[in-house]
Design an enzyme around this catalytic site. Structure first.
Site, PDB file in Angstrom:
ATOM      1  N   HIS A 511      27.215  13.136  41.104  1.00 20.22           N
ATOM      2  CA  HIS A 511      28.251  13.931  41.725  1.00 20.22           C
ATOM      3  C   HIS A 511      28.885  13.403  41.887  1.00 20.22           C
ATOM      4  O   HIS A 511      29.365  14.320  43.357  1.00 20.22           O
ATOM      5  CB  HIS A 511      29.164  15.377  40.325  1.00 20.22           C
ATOM      6  CG  HIS A 511      28.548  15.649  39.478  1.00 20.22           C
ATOM      7  ND1 HIS A 511      28.526  17.143  39.100  1.00 20.22           N
ATOM      8  CD2 HIS A 511      28.215  14.987  38.591  1.00 20.22           C
ATOM      9  CE1 HIS A 511      28.230  17.504  37.920  1.00 20.22           C
ATOM     10  NE2 HIS A 511      28.126  16.786  37.246  1.00 20.22           N
ATOM     11  N   HIS A 555      32.388  18.209  35.632  1.00 19.71           N
ATOM     12  CA  HIS A 555      31.034  17.350  35.799  1.00 19.71           C
ATOM     13  C   HIS A 555      31.822  15.508  36.081  1.00 19.71           C
ATOM     14  O   HIS A 555      33.481  15.959  35.489  1.00 19.71           O
ATOM     15  CB  HIS A 555      30.796  16.372  34.749  1.00 19.71           C
ATOM     16  CG  HIS A 555      29.925  17.554  34.202  1.00 19.71           C
ATOM     17  ND1 HIS A 555      28.320  17.441  33.841  1.00 19.71           N
ATOM     18  CD2 HIS A 555      29.328  18.933  34.148  1.00 19.71           C
ATOM     19  CE1 HIS A 555      27.837  18.679  33.729  1.00 19.71           C
ATOM     20  NE2 HIS A 555      28.302  19.455  33.820  1.00 19.71           N
TER      21      HIS A 555
END
Length: 578
Positions: A511, A555
């Site tokens: 991420h 996410h």
């Protein structure tokens, strides 16, 4: 082939494809070139929903990056996978499509003084990008998932939804989580993710949906070139006029948009003379624009997995008979290739997810109270989670053989895996030059666990989850036959023992965010303004996760899509293309 276009987009992942998707709405048909470093990536067999945990192992589809040794994580070098090929990382990720908290985007709007980033406007863009399929297996109680149509799109190129067939222990696991006091959330993409939900993924009918689905629908005023990595931006004075790729120059009469991602966009900027003066000078790169924050502010979140062997008849799936048989897997692949159904559309396809607040023990800790007041207010907002967990991650597919020394590979198919994610880490890393060669990647140092807050959050999130569910739920505890991966003393472990378990199994969630941070003009740490323009030059924008000034509570593939689309909308307005 023409070498001059109106716009050049560097990168075909979610952000770059979404810039293109917006520009494709223009009736004035601007000429747009998209340059992708990797291949066409058009093999349908790489989109099997149940095998999406393996695609990142395809070396021709993954840049194969690693972090430098992590000082606070036993000096381990960690996988830092990034997608290479049409669709970018959306073609190799694990498919979670979570938009985060409404407060993330309202904070983004506040940080940039631009209402285009407020939740109502961001949600509107998500709706344009998405076709959401609400179908659930027949007979499923709507308490487990009942998303409202007004929160989702119905005509976009990205197909999202739930698996049509679930593993046998999914609903019983949801029930156990509910018994442990976790509230069921019927839709984590409503703007408030808090609670336990069925995970929405970028798959439908057993098929992964990627940014390539956007590219395949582009009109003929778009040109897509693969095997075309970009080394640098070409400038005339301080105006960007094109890019160089493998010795060929491509020119843009209007703008160049970098959408190469949080790890590669800083590399292109630096090799174009935009970056920290000391780094550029060290490697003999002429300084066009001193920009000390390029490559800085790298944010990422770590995760780790708890794995338990389950007793027969407990909330254990029948996955063992599938994963334990190569013949069964081969037969299932043939069925999937025929009609998209079967075990590869079931096992590893539907996960449960929990976005949780931690207890007052955490929020009253010294480490929490030592944060700046504004950060504490952000973390205390009702929609912002402190941690995440997912169930049903097929961990034996992700980790290499021998990763779990307590159990044989044959036994590793009969288990429950519970993966924990650390949210809102305060550690800041960097991506720095390590060569004068523009094809050499930067050095990546996310500095996991460098900040004391992160260590406190990691220990507390693991302890609370063990106390409340793994050990606190009597039915789950009775059904557990043994520990495959978990702290030896469980919830009774000391903080340091819990952290040691994190350090042993910690991985990146991929991420990566913030390496060309967006902000207000004049701010010391701002690399781009709220219109994505690189501050200090003309004709150059950055639209990818490198600009996002918050680490959104979810996410990040969803964030990358909406970031690119926001940039594309701004281009349409500024150039009067509608």
């Amino acid at each position: 082939m023409a070498t001059e276009y109106d716009f050049i987009i560097v990168g075909s992942g979610p952000a770059g494809a979404s810039v293109a998707f917006a520009l494709a709405q223009s009736p004035k048909k601007p000429k747009v070139l998209i340059l992708e470093a990797g291949s066409r990536n058009d093999d349908r067999n790489l989109r099997v929903s149940g095998q999406r945990w393996l695609t990142f192992l395809q070396k021709d589809l993954n840049f194969g990056y690693k972090t430098c040794p992590q000082q606070n994580v036993a000096s381990r070098e960690l996988d830092y996978s990034r997608g290479k090929g049409l669709g970018g990382s959306s073609a190799i990720n694990f498919g979670a499509f979570t938009v985060g908290a409404s407060h993330d985007y309202d904070t983004w709007a506040k940080l940039t003084d631009d209402e285009d980033y407020s939740w109502p406007r961001i949600q509107g863009r998500f709706k344009k990008l998405i076709t959401f399929h609400r179908d659930l297996p027949a007979g499923t109680d709507p308490k487990y998932a009942s998303p409202l149509a007004e929160n989702h799109g119905s005509s976009g190129p990205l197909h999202l939804g739930y698996a049509k067939e679930w593993e046998e222990d999914l609903v019983p696991t949801l029930d156990l989580l509910s018994q442990s006091g976790y509230a069921l959330n019927p839709d984590h993409n409503s703007g408030n993710p808090i609670g336990v939900s069925l995970l929405i993924t970028s798959t439908h009918d057993g098929l992964r949906s990627t940014a390539n689905d956007i590219l395949s629908e582009l009109p003929d005023n778009f040109t897509v070139l693969t095997s075309s990595p970009v080394q640098n931006v070409i400038f005339s004075g301080k105006k960007a006029i094109g890019v160089s790729s493998n010795g060929t120059s491509y020119f843009a009469s209007r703008e160049v948009i970098l959408s190469a991602g949080a790890l590669d966009t800083p590399r292109i900027l630096m090799h174009s003379g935009i970056g920290p003066t000391d780094q550029l000078t060290k490697f003999g790169i002429p300084v066009l624009l001193p920009a000390p924050r390029v490559g800085q502010n790298l944010r990422d979140r770590p995760f780790m997995s708890l794995v338990y062997r389950r007793k027969p008849g407990s909330t254990a799936s029948k996955r063992g008979s599938f994963y334990g048989s190569q013949a069964a897997q081969d037969s299932a692949l043939a069925q999937w290739q025929n009609d998209g159904t079967g075990p590869w559309s079931k096992y590893g396809c539907q996960l449960a997810v929990g976005f949780l607040k931690l207890s007052e023990r955490f929020t009253s800790s010294r480490e929490f109270r030592s944060l700046p007041e504004g950060e504490q207010e952000f973390l205390n907002h009702e929609t912002v989670p402190h941690m995440e967990f997912v169930t049903h991650f097929p961990v034996h597919m992700y980790f290499p053989p021998g990763a779990f020394p307590r159990v044989s590979e044959e036994q590793l198919v009969d288990y429950s895996c519970l993966s924990l994610f650390l949210y809102n880490p305060q550690s800041r890393g960097e991506a720095t030059l390590q060569s004068s060669d523009p094809d050499v990647p930067l050095r990546f140092d996310p500095r996991f666990f460098a900040h004391e807050f992160d260590r406190r959050a990691a220990a507390d999130s693991l302890r609370e989850f063990l106390e409340r569910f793994v050990e606190g739920n009597e039915e789950f505890r009775r059904g557990t036959e043994g520990v495959i991966a978990g702290p030896e003393k469980g919830a009774k472990s000391s903080d340091e023992e819990l952290l040691d378990f994190w350090r042993e199994g910690l991985g990146s969630t991929f991420h990566m965010t913030g390496t060309a941070k967006m902000g207000k003009r004049g701010e010391e740490d701002a690399v781009v303004d709220s219109a994505f323009r690189v501050i200090g030059v003309e004709g150059l924008r950055v639209a990818d996760m490198s600009v996002v000034p918050v680490l959104v509570s979810g996410h990040t593939q969803a964030v990358a899509y909406v970031t690119g689309y926001t940039c594309g909308e701004k281009l349409l307005k500024e150039y009067d293309l509608l």
